[in-house]
Design a protein around this motif. Structure first.
Motif, short mmCIF file in Angstrom:
data_model
loop_
_atom_site.label_atom_id
_atom_site.label_comp_id
_atom_site.label_asym_id
_atom_site.label_seq_id
_atom_site.Cartn_x
_atom_site.Cartn_y
_atom_site.Cartn_z
N SER A 83 -33.07 27.11 -44.43
CA SER A 83 -33.30 26.20 -45.47
C SER A 83 -32.84 24.66 -44.78
CB SER A 83 -32.44 26.40 -46.70
OG SER A 83 -33.17 27.59 -47.47
N TYR A 84 -32.00 24.77 -43.69
CA TYR A 84 -31.70 23.61 -43.38
C TYR A 84 -32.64 22.61 -43.03
CZ TYR A 84 -28.07 20.78 -41.02
OH TYR A 84 -27.21 19.68 -40.88
N ARG A 85 -32.46 21.33 -43.88
CA ARG A 85 -33.54 20.28 -43.71
C ARG A 85 -32.64 18.96 -44.46
NH1 ARG A 85 -39.28 21.59 -45.91
NH2 ARG A 85 -39.81 19.97 -44.12
N LYS A 86 -33.34 18.02 -44.33
CA LYS A 86 -32.88 16.92 -44.60
C LYS A 86 -33.82 15.98 -45.19
CE LYS A 86 -29.18 17.04 -41.37
NZ LYS A 86 -28.73 16.54 -40.07
N ILE A 87 -34.60 16.58 -46.40
CA ILE A 87 -35.67 15.86 -46.75
C ILE A 87 -35.28 14.56 -47.72
CG2 ILE A 87 -37.78 16.02 -48.35
CD1 ILE A 87 -38.01 18.77 -47.52
N ILE A 103 -28.50 24.00 -47.04
CA ILE A 103 -27.43 24.70 -46.40
C ILE A 103 -27.61 26.29 -46.27
CG2 ILE A 103 -25.06 25.15 -46.38
CD1 ILE A 103 -24.47 22.47 -46.92
N ASP A 104 -27.45 26.72 -45.52
CA ASP A 104 -27.61 28.24 -45.17
C ASP A 104 -26.27 28.99 -45.41
OD1 ASP A 104 -30.40 28.07 -44.37
OD2 ASP A 104 -30.07 27.83 -42.33
N PRO A 105 -26.41 30.32 -45.81
CA PRO A 105 -25.27 30.89 -45.77
C PRO A 105 -24.82 31.40 -44.43
CG PRO A 105 -26.98 32.26 -47.03
CD PRO A 105 -27.72 30.94 -46.25
#
Ligand code: HEM
Length: 407
Positions: A83-87, A103-105
């Motif tokens: 899910s790591y993105r910076k939209i 942020i991911d587990p």
């Protein structure tokens, strides 16, 4: 929208579709449209996963996963699908993930365990009298003004924004300003989006500074006092959490209320069913969340992996439209039939896996209370003659210009 239109070499031509979540027929703004039926029809194509060359808001290509079981596999496997993105931050030229969504587990877990208790069913039950009173006040206001209203701007958004402000411990003084920011942030072009993002962050930063100086018993005070792994949250973490609640909790709830009233306005028999059986409201809302969900979770593949015969490569975007999984006949018998008494309704409107919506209890209560109060106070209603509600697809599906008439 910047378009790339390029199909990467590893994508076999037979896996490419020209379907696009933003611009295909019924995905673009459409008077009296039904984008959910259009998504449902994708299942007939026989390709459970396909590649869409420019299907995100920024015009990137992505694999689109249609079936509920495949979506579960993607959304529950954060090792392979990140899910790591910076939209949000990239829209303002900054570089940080919103927390906990981007942020991911295992890191994700520490924030989730901090936030879960704040949105637990017990906490939400305490907010119900406020939600009810606000819904009543807004509806009585509409009725005092006449026998028709534009539901999104006069009811659904003000209700969702007001609940958010209450959650932050703030009064309604600046309610309409917030409604405007939410609209600019989520539905307007890049320039307005960027300006709104700055305004929202500026507001949250000021509030954080105030609460550091003079703590109260509200959400931001909780965040500034909170500890993860034996240390206090930084200002950056506080804003990355608060801004996600703003983005995640307003549009979604307002949209659900709007889409439900759009459906009910066009189906007087279903209105009557709810008027005859008010106890049906919770399961009707659940069924409408299944039939008209608004969000498309997106992940990035962290390694090469095959899904339904599709060669997904490290770095590819993988998109899981909840409206597709919720119309999967393998999971829901007669998926296009809207059955207020549907059993085992394990829909995916709130996603699956570690990022499953943290606000789902609040969302459900807001929609149920909002609709129940509407039905208590407004007689049978329809789309106002001479007006046309406009539906749209995209990352968040929705409806606008929803003018209802109960004269
Ligand atoms: C009908 C209303 C709502 C819908 C349909 C909805 C839908 C979703 C979905 C699909 C996700 C997962 C996204 C993903 O997996 O990439 C999500 C996550 C999230 N939602 Fe909601 N949401 C709603 C209301 C709310 C409300 C009211 C709040 C806040 C009070 C909220 C806060 C969040 C947060 C913070 C996350 C991220 C959770 C995490 O990453 O662990 N949502 N929501």
């Amino acid at each position: 929208m910047a378009t790339r239109q390029r199909v990467p070499d590893h994508v076999p031509p037979e896996k490419v579709s020209d379907f696009n979540l933003y611009s295909s027929p019924d995905m673009q703004p459409t008077p009296f449209g039904d984008p959910f039926a259009a998504i449902s029809r994708l299942h007939e194509d026989g390709r459970p996963v396909f590649y869409s060359p420019e299907t995100t808001r920024d015009g990137d290509g992505a694999w689109i996963v249609l079936k509920a079981e495949d979506q579960r596999n993607v959304l529950q496997n954060s090792d392979a699908f990140s899910s790591y993105r910076k939209i949000f931050s990239s829209a303002i030229g900054e570089d940080w993930p919103v927390i906990p969504l981007e942020i991911d587990p295992p890191e994700h877990r520490k924030y989730r365990s901090l936030l879960n208790p704040l949105l637990s069913p017990q906490r939400i039950a305490k907010m119900e009298p406020f939600v009810t009173a606000k819904a009543e006040e807004l509806i009585e206001g509409l009725k005092a003004r006449g026998t028709s209203a534009e539901v999104m701007t006069e009811f659904a958004f003000p209700l969702a924004v007001s609940v958010f402000l209450n959650f932050l411990g703030l009064s309604d003084d600046r309610l309409m300003e917030f409604v405007g920011w939410a609209d600019e942030l989520l539905h307007q072009g890049p320039e307005q989006r960027t300006a709104a993002a700055h305004k929202v962050l500026g507001f949250l930063d000021d509030l954080t500074e105030q609460r550091r100086r003079e703590p109260t018993d509200d959400f931001i005070s909780f965040l500034v006092a909170a500890e993860v792994e034996g240390r206090k949250l930084t200002d950056q973490e506080v804003r990355a959490i608060a801004v996600l609640l703003f983005v995640g909790g307003l549009d979604t709830v307002a949209t659900a209320i709007g889409l439900d009233l759009y459906y009910l306005a066009r189906n007087p028999d279903r209105q009557q069913e709810l008027r005859d059986n008010p106890d049906l409201m919770p399961s009707a809302v659940e069924e409408m969340l299944r039939a008209f969900p608004s969000i498309t979770p997106i992940r990035t593949a962290t390694r090469d992996i095959e899904l339904q015969g599709c060669p997904i490569r490290k770095g590819d975007l993988v998109s899981c439209p909840s409206m597709a999984a919720n119309r999967d006949s393998a999971e829901f018998p007669d998926p296009d039939v809207i059955d207020f008494r549907r059993e085992d309704n394990r829909h995916v409107a709130f996603s699956y896996g570690p990022h499953r919506c943290i606000g789902s209890h609040l969302a459900r209560r807001e929609v149920i209370i909002g609709l129940a109060e509407w039905f208590n106070r407004i007689p049978p209603f329809r789309i106002k003659e001479g007006t046309a509600p406009v539906t749209f697809g995209g990352f968040v599906f929705g409806v606008e210009n929803l003018v209802l008439d109960w004269s």
